[in-house]
Design a protein around this motif. Sequence first.
Motif, PDB file in Angstrom:
ATOM      1  N   LYS A   1       0.818  -1.215   0.000  1.00 36.71           N
ATOM      2  CA  LYS A   1       0.000   0.000   0.000  1.00 36.71           C
ATOM      3  C   LYS A   1       0.855   1.269   0.000  1.00 36.71           C
ATOM      4  CE  LYS A   1      -4.030   2.136   0.640  1.00 36.71           C
ATOM      5  NZ  LYS A   1      -5.072   2.114  -0.399  1.00 36.71           N
TER       6      LYS A   1
ATOM      7  N   SER B   1      -7.313  -8.372   1.825  1.00 34.35           N
ATOM      8  CA  SER B   1      -6.547  -7.136   1.611  1.00 34.35           C
ATOM      9  C   SER B   1      -6.024  -7.053   0.183  1.00 34.35           C
ATOM     10  CB  SER B   1      -5.358  -7.083   2.577  1.00 34.35           C
ATOM     11  OG  SER B   1      -5.812  -6.986   3.887  1.00 34.35           O
TER      12      SER B   1
ATOM     13  N   ILE C   1      -7.372  -8.410  -2.454  1.00 35.90           N
ATOM     14  CA  ILE C   1      -8.528  -8.091  -3.313  1.00 35.90           C
ATOM     15  C   ILE C   1      -8.860  -6.591  -3.204  1.00 35.90           C
ATOM     16  CG2 ILE C   1     -11.019  -8.480  -3.636  1.00 35.90           C
ATOM     17  CD1 ILE C   1     -10.471 -11.413  -2.721  1.00 35.90           C
ATOM     18  N   LEU C   2      -8.869  -6.080  -1.963  1.00 37.43           N
ATOM     19  CA  LEU C   2      -9.183  -4.660  -1.756  1.00 37.43           C
ATOM     20  C   LEU C   2      -8.150  -3.760  -2.453  1.00 37.43           C
ATOM     21  CD1 LEU C   2     -10.295  -4.368   1.983  1.00 37.43           C
ATOM     22  CD2 LEU C   2     -11.666  -3.849  -0.022  1.00 37.43           C
TER      23      LEU C   2
ATOM     24  N   THR D   1      -6.370  -4.543  -5.055  1.00 40.08           N
ATOM     25  CA  THR D   1      -6.513  -4.652  -6.508  1.00 40.08           C
ATOM     26  C   THR D   1      -7.699  -3.820  -6.991  1.00 40.08           C
ATOM     27  OG1 THR D   1      -5.909  -6.938  -6.084  1.00 40.08           O
ATOM     28  CG2 THR D   1      -6.458  -6.410  -8.343  1.00 40.08           C
ATOM     29  N   VAL D   2      -8.806  -3.873  -6.222  1.00 41.91           N
ATOM     30  CA  VAL D   2     -10.031  -3.173  -6.652  1.00 41.91           C
ATOM     31  C   VAL D   2      -9.856  -1.670  -6.542  1.00 41.91           C
ATOM     32  CG1 VAL D   2     -12.480  -2.847  -6.137  1.00 41.91           C
ATOM     33  CG2 VAL D   2     -11.491  -5.135  -6.085  1.00 41.91           C
ATOM     34  N   TYR D   3      -9.317  -1.193  -5.349  1.00 44.72           N
ATOM     35  CA  TYR D   3      -9.178   0.266  -5.162  1.00 44.72           C
ATOM     36  C   TYR D   3      -7.783   0.731  -5.558  1.00 44.72           C
ATOM     37  CZ  TYR D   3     -13.581  -0.342  -2.748  1.00 44.72           C
ATOM     38  OH  TYR D   3     -14.876  -0.679  -2.456  1.00 44.72           O
TER      39      TYR D   3
END
Lengths: 287, 71
Positions: free
Chosen positions: A144, A280, A282-283, A285-287
């Motif tokens: 991140k 995390s 997945i999150l 990758t999506v955002y």
Amino acid sequence: MNLMADILLNVIIAFLVGSVLFGLQRKIMARIQMRPGPPIIQHLLHTFKFFIKESAFPKTAAMPFYIAITAMLCAIWVAAVIVGPVTEGSLLLFFAIYALHKIVEHNAGSSSGSPYGKMSCVRAVFSAAAELPLFAVLIIIYLKTGTMNIGNIVTYQGHYGPLIWGIPLAAMMFFVLILSKAPYSPFAITKGKDIISGYETEHFGLLRGYLMISESIAWYMLLWVFLTVFIGGLSPIGYLIGMVLISALVALINATTPILNPNHSIMVQVSLAFIGVLGSIILLTVY
Amino acid sequence: MDKLKTISWILFIISIMFIVYALIFNLVNWIVYAISLVFIPLSILSFGLISMARGKKEDEEDKRKEPFIGY
């Protein structure tokens, strides 16, 4: 400020605040269970009391390792204070310190020669297999923010807001890690009452007081890292409020949950680690 | 004074001396880290070994002879 004075001051603050937070935790747990409970400074008083108690060393203990291991626990958490509040160094070093803490739990249990200590030593290895994957939280933080440095993570949060909103599952994983280190926690299998005091059973008198000092510093440091990494650089009052809130939440969980059987404890922690890492990613990758 | 107490006093004095030395003089960072990592834990441990109470020598035999009353 002189570096040594800075380190000493932080170690003393960590010990005093950690001890009082442990006391607060016991008080909240007692009130939830409809008991008056001990005074909040009881943990601190116990620590001092153990230093003047009559002490003896068991014949079965592996000397001098039995004593040296307590000093090792203190040394690694002094190192954590240096890596954390003093220098705001790398989170990777903090991970190494946590891993060493598990090794100390293991060795303290095995050095005493007590069957309870040995059982706890086996459980320490068992629980390390579940707690260390929770530290995969570091990878998520790195993905991140692009850094492992605590100072840089605080700067990142200054620009983009607290990480707890960006990677909530990673924060959840770290919280479970904190929970596993709390006394009476559902995951505290190394100190479960079925094995008396686990690896600390044969460390009594001054050695118990010494272990309690290190554990108080450890508790303060875990909360400090959580607040710094997921909420950002706070003022001293902000840190204090955050630590009290987390300790109260941990006390609520501990008061209402029994200590899990070792197999269940490991399964729950591994499952949470799996959900946390996968969710995390997945999150991210999506955002 | 027994051997343990003597060693503890020596370790305690050495630890305090190193800590005070690092407090007074501005040393290179890594030396201060080394002093903190070794001598802060050692000073607490040696202080504990000095301050702890020891059982009386004459009671030692009684403690060993005490019959096993557990279970």
